[in-house]
Design an enzyme around this catalytic site. Sequence first.
Site, PDB file in Angstrom:
ATOM      1  N   HIS A   1      11.669   9.585 -37.996  1.00  0.00           N
ATOM      2  CA  HIS A   1      10.284   9.821 -38.385  1.00  0.00           C
ATOM      3  C   HIS A   1       9.468   9.567 -37.117  1.00  0.00           C
ATOM      4  CE1 HIS A   1      11.962   8.221 -42.216  1.00  0.00           C
ATOM      5  NE2 HIS A   1      11.082   8.981 -42.834  1.00  0.00           N
TER       6      HIS A   1
ATOM      7  N   ASP B   1       8.820   5.919 -36.567  1.00  0.00           N
ATOM      8  CA  ASP B   1       9.958   5.033 -36.234  1.00  0.00           C
ATOM      9  C   ASP B   1      10.066   4.900 -34.729  1.00  0.00           C
ATOM     10  OD1 ASP B   1      10.733   5.555 -38.890  1.00  0.00           O
ATOM     11  OD2 ASP B   1      12.178   7.073 -38.257  1.00  0.00           O
TER      12      ASP B   1
HETATM   13  C1  XUL Z   1      13.431   7.644 -48.548  1.00  0.00           C
HETATM   14  C2  XUL Z   1      14.189   8.592 -47.706  1.00  0.00           C
HETATM   15  C3  XUL Z   1      13.540   8.962 -46.422  1.00  0.00           C
HETATM   16  C4  XUL Z   1      13.734  10.376 -46.029  1.00  0.00           C
HETATM   17  C5  XUL Z   1      12.978  10.788 -44.792  1.00  0.00           C
HETATM   18  O1  XUL Z   1      14.067   7.295 -49.722  1.00  0.00           O
HETATM   19  O2  XUL Z   1      15.281   8.977 -48.034  1.00  0.00           O
HETATM   20  O3  XUL Z   1      14.012   8.106 -45.438  1.00  0.00           O
HETATM   21  O4  XUL Z   1      15.067  10.662 -45.817  1.00  0.00           O
HETATM   22  O5  XUL Z   1      11.617  10.569 -44.908  1.00  0.00           O
END
Ligand code: XUL
Length: 446
Positions: A110, A113
């Site tokens: 992300h 992150d």
């Molecule tokens: C949350 C989840 C996230 C997504 C990406 O449950 O799985 O980490 O994969 O935003």
Amino acid sequence: MKTKSKNSPRRAAFPKVGSIPYEGPDSKNPLAFKHYNAGELVEGKTMRDHLRFSVVYWHTFRGTGSDPFGSGTMLRPWDDGSNSVANAQNRVRAAFEFMHKLGAPYYAWHDRDVAPEGRTLAETNRNLDAVAKVLKEEQQRTGIKLLWGTANLFSHPRFMHGAATTCNADVFAYAAAQVKKALEVTHELGGEGYTFWGGREGYMTLLNTDMKREQEHLARFLHLAVAHKKKIGFRGQFYIEPKPKEPTKHQYDSDAAACLNFLREYDLLPHFKLNVETNHATLAGHTMHHELEVAASAGALGSIDANTGDELLGWDTDQFPTSYYLGAYVMLTILKYGGFKTGGVNFDAKVRRESFEPIDLFYAHIGGMDCFARGLKIAAAIRKDGRLAEFVKQRYSSWDSGIGARIESGKASLKEIEAYILAKGDVSPNASGRQEFLENLINEFI
Ligand code: XUL
Ligand code: CO
């Protein structure tokens, strides 16, 4: 701020661990693969290319081990705990050391992150650029590639009512601007995909929610992203990641079928595939196998977030997968539909709060990779054996000719079907479903 000179050697984050070797099923070395042999051919393709393993940045490098009852526990000697760009850049180098030693060909992040949030979006974007520069260097140094990028549209308090489905147009605009930047950085890093997980795209109570308007906004948001993707020439695959609840009580992208329906309703299906996650499937009351079959049979199987829940806990525990049954069922479907094209096995999983030492990150990923490698071999053996596929084929054989074929092809009318049954008088008893027989058959291979 003073940073280390470019030439001063970085202290290794994992000094006691070398490249993880394949040692085979008899090995007792906890830092070796028992089943994942990257170059080994299965059905004519290397395990590396079948499985396309990916490490997630958020759990593995940003997970603190905190839970609602206590603060973080993780020991991460390479991390100075600050929110600085220099610390974020240094963390990238530790992450790539880990992934390189592990032999994972991909990773995923992300935006928030990898780089810290600034005081304004412009400053935040500059932080992201500064860290992305190091991500790019490390990708080039190691050959590790970006499976997908995504924007975190759920952690900051501004997203308390959602992002694309917020009641506040300015928040929608902020989220859209954030996705624009995350898409551009994903493109710059050669990402093979981009994921939309609706972190707070849902509601806590219908009493304050205009559901129709929120869903239309979500569709608008995704169309904006599709348009920008085209504009910048990003050719990666877009994914939607279903999840039924958590953090909101009801998330709009609740399961694979709901996502497909939403994408079709708003003319988005040509632009998206699904990123299916095990623990999300179980929260939705399905198995991972079910969700994959739903996605794949609609031509929308994109990627998987590999993890597992806990049988007794009803939330998203994001544990590393270790069940050979899970690995085998997932890989049976993946192989049946021709394998991953752009996606891979992305470990959206975190070590337990009690597994706080850096070495636990290796044990966790080695176990997950071995689980899927073993699953791949089991699935390939079941396919080679052929009895399972033959059973299913036989079970539906009444559709291959006669009245079955005429119904399937759309040639038979209700009148013709009625005449057929009237002439027969009744139908002969069905054959057994043989579930227990088939479960025993699967066990021959586990
Ligand atoms: C949350 C989840 C996230 C997504 C990406 O449950 O799985 O980490 O994969 O935003
Ligand atoms: Co996920």
